[in-house]
Design a protein around this motif. Structure first.
Motif, PDB file in Angstrom:
ATOM      1  N   THR A   1       0.812  -1.212   0.000  1.00 17.12           N
ATOM      2  CA  THR A   1       0.000   0.000   0.000  1.00 17.12           C
ATOM      3  C   THR A   1       0.849   1.266   0.000  1.00 17.12           C
ATOM      4  O   THR A   1       0.584   2.204  -0.764  1.00 17.12           O
ATOM      5  CB  THR A   1      -0.955  -0.004   1.208  1.00 17.12           C
ATOM      6  N   ALA A   2       1.873   1.326   0.850  1.00 12.34           N
ATOM      7  CA  ALA A   2       2.718   2.523   0.919  1.00 12.34           C
ATOM      8  C   ALA A   2       3.406   2.783  -0.419  1.00 12.34           C
ATOM      9  O   ALA A   2       3.475   3.927  -0.884  1.00 12.34           O
ATOM     10  CB  ALA A   2       3.752   2.375   2.033  1.00 12.34           C
TER      11      ALA A   2
ATOM     12  N   VAL B   1      -2.309   4.563  -6.464  1.00  9.90           N
ATOM     13  CA  VAL B   1      -3.590   4.633  -5.759  1.00  9.90           C
ATOM     14  C   VAL B   1      -3.757   6.047  -5.213  1.00  9.90           C
ATOM     15  O   VAL B   1      -2.780   6.756  -4.950  1.00  9.90           O
ATOM     16  CB  VAL B   1      -3.703   3.602  -4.606  1.00  9.90           C
ATOM     17  N   ASP B   2      -5.003   6.456  -5.044  1.00 12.59           N
ATOM     18  CA  ASP B   2      -5.308   7.808  -4.594  1.00 12.59           C
ATOM     19  C   ASP B   2      -5.461   7.911  -3.087  1.00 12.59           C
ATOM     20  O   ASP B   2      -5.218   8.969  -2.509  1.00 12.59           O
ATOM     21  CB  ASP B   2      -6.608   8.282  -5.256  1.00 12.59           C
ATOM     22  N   LEU B   3      -5.863   6.813  -2.463  1.00 14.33           N
ATOM     23  CA  LEU B   3      -6.226   6.868  -1.052  1.00 14.33           C
ATOM     24  C   LEU B   3      -6.058   5.487  -0.442  1.00 14.33           C
ATOM     25  O   LEU B   3      -6.229   4.478  -1.123  1.00 14.33           O
ATOM     26  CB  LEU B   3      -7.685   7.316  -0.924  1.00 14.33           C
ATOM     27  N   ALA B   4      -5.699   5.463   0.851  1.00 14.91           N
ATOM     28  CA  ALA B   4      -5.715   4.225   1.626  1.00 14.91           C
ATOM     29  C   ALA B   4      -6.569   4.465   2.865  1.00 14.91           C
ATOM     30  O   ALA B   4      -6.573   5.570   3.429  1.00 14.91           O
ATOM     31  CB  ALA B   4      -4.302   3.807   2.021  1.00 14.91           C
ATOM     32  N   TYR B   5      -7.275   3.422   3.276  1.00 11.05           N
ATOM     33  CA  TYR B   5      -8.247   3.558   4.361  1.00 11.05           C
ATOM     34  C   TYR B   5      -8.124   2.365   5.289  1.00 11.05           C
ATOM     35  O   TYR B   5      -7.965   1.227   4.838  1.00 11.05           O
ATOM     36  CB  TYR B   5      -9.654   3.629   3.755  1.00 11.05           C
ATOM     37  N   GLY B   6      -8.228   2.608   6.594  1.00 11.67           N
ATOM     38  CA  GLY B   6      -8.254   1.485   7.517  1.00 11.67           C
ATOM     39  C   GLY B   6      -7.668   1.825   8.873  1.00 11.67           C
ATOM     40  O   GLY B   6      -7.144   2.920   9.105  1.00 11.67           O
ATOM     41  N   GLY B   7      -7.742   0.855   9.758  1.00 10.24           N
ATOM     42  CA  GLY B   7      -7.209   1.033  11.098  1.00 10.24           C
ATOM     43  C   GLY B   7      -5.797   0.518  11.267  1.00 10.24           C
ATOM     44  O   GLY B   7      -5.121   0.873  12.233  1.00 10.24           O
TER      45      GLY B   7
ATOM     46  N   VAL C   1      -3.124   0.255   8.562  1.00  9.13           N
ATOM     47  CA  VAL C   1      -2.436   0.385   7.280  1.00  9.13           C
ATOM     48  C   VAL C   1      -0.942   0.506   7.565  1.00  9.13           C
ATOM     49  O   VAL C   1      -0.513   1.433   8.260  1.00  9.13           O
ATOM     50  CB  VAL C   1      -2.931   1.609   6.494  1.00  9.13           C
ATOM     51  N   PRO C   2      -0.116  -0.411   7.064  1.00 12.13           N
ATOM     52  CA  PRO C   2       1.303  -0.409   7.436  1.00 12.13           C
ATOM     53  C   PRO C   2       2.111   0.675   6.728  1.00 12.13           C
ATOM     54  O   PRO C   2       1.785   1.096   5.616  1.00 12.13           O
ATOM     55  CB  PRO C   2       1.771  -1.804   6.997  1.00 12.13           C
ATOM     56  N   ASN C   3       3.162   1.144   7.423  1.00 16.38           N
ATOM     57  CA  ASN C   3       4.191   2.009   6.831  1.00 16.38           C
ATOM     58  C   ASN C   3       3.630   3.321   6.284  1.00 16.38           C
ATOM     59  O   ASN C   3       3.970   3.748   5.169  1.00 16.38           O
ATOM     60  CB  ASN C   3       4.945   1.265   5.717  1.00 16.38           C
TER      61      ASN C   3
END
Length: 245
Positions: free
Chosen positions: A85-86, A94-100, A102-104
């Motif tokens: 993801t990072a 990717v435009d966005l990451a979401y969650g509780g 999310v690594p790095n």
């Protein structure tokens, strides 16, 4: 410049420099000008978002309901939250990451959306559990363990500090089968509140407070600093923020 019968004329090299200078000035003008406006009602933009599987059941339906009515040309393309993801955010893939969990995410912009705690789910007709789940019930009954990023570590830490050992009969790598299993057996489970409440709407389940106090965690959205002023990214972040809770 050189002196001629007409006065002072530019040299060929000077003409080249003028052309280059004009190109530089035009580039600077484009850079300093405001980004083009973003109209979600007419845009055909593709937004790529890293989402955990729980959010695909709790958040994504609300997002799609909104875009279908208000931004019909927008495409939301989802990817999992994982160790890539990072890198994908860094590359602009990717435009966005979401969650509780999310690594790095060090160095990325972030926004806290809400605090997430835990609840327990049981069969609505469970023969031994009523409207309240006691610690005795919690230890006695068999459990479904759901692997969900760092939430397992929170639960395991609470159990270890309270010297409680659970009887795990089923371990799942996601939430897809949880509701069906709980609704058709006497097993119980401990999961994040938002996904638990969503699952309880799909099957005959009872929602119960955990008999052991579980700490909450923050659910956030993340984006790369270079897209902070992008109107489309700003719209996407606003949409996720409005629909997250």
């Amino acid at each position: 410049f050189v002196r001629t019968s007409n006065g002072m004329d530019p040299t060929p090299r000077c003409d080249e420099i003028v052309v280059i200078a004009r190109e530089i000035m035009e580039s600077l003008r484009r850079i300093s000008s405001s980004p083009p406006p973003f109209d979600p009602a007419t845009s055909n933009r593709v937004f790529r978002v890293c989402l955990p599987d729980a959010a695909q059941m709790t958040l994504l339906p609300k997002i799609v309901q909104y875009t279908q009515l208000n931004a019909p040309g927008i495409l939301i393309d989802t990817l999992p939250v994982d160790e890539n993801t990072a890198r994908l955010l860094e590359e602009g893939a990717v435009d966005l990451a979401y969650g509780g969990f999310v690594p790095n995410m060090q160095g990325f912009h972030q926004e806290k959306l809400f605090e997430q705690d835990f609840i327990c789910l049981a069969n609505a007709y469970h023969p031994r559990i009523g409207l309240k789940l006691t610690l005795e019930d919690y230890v006695r009954e068999a459990h479904v363990s759901v692997s969900y990023a760092g939430s397992n570590a929170i639960i395991d830490d609470v159990l270890r500090r309270n010297k409680v050992k659970l009887r795990i009969l089923l371990s799942l790598q996601g939430f897809t089968g949880v509701a069906r299993v709980i609704a058709t057996t006497d097993l119980i489970t401990t999961i994040p509140r938002q996904i638990g409440l969503t699952l309880a709407q799909t099957a005959p389940l009872k929602v119960l407070n955990c008999p052991l106090p579980m700490p909450s965690y923050e659910v956030k959205q993340y984006w790369h600093p270079r897209f902070n002023s992008d109107p489309g990214n700003q719209w996407l972040r606003g949409l996720f923020s409005a629909m997250a809770t």
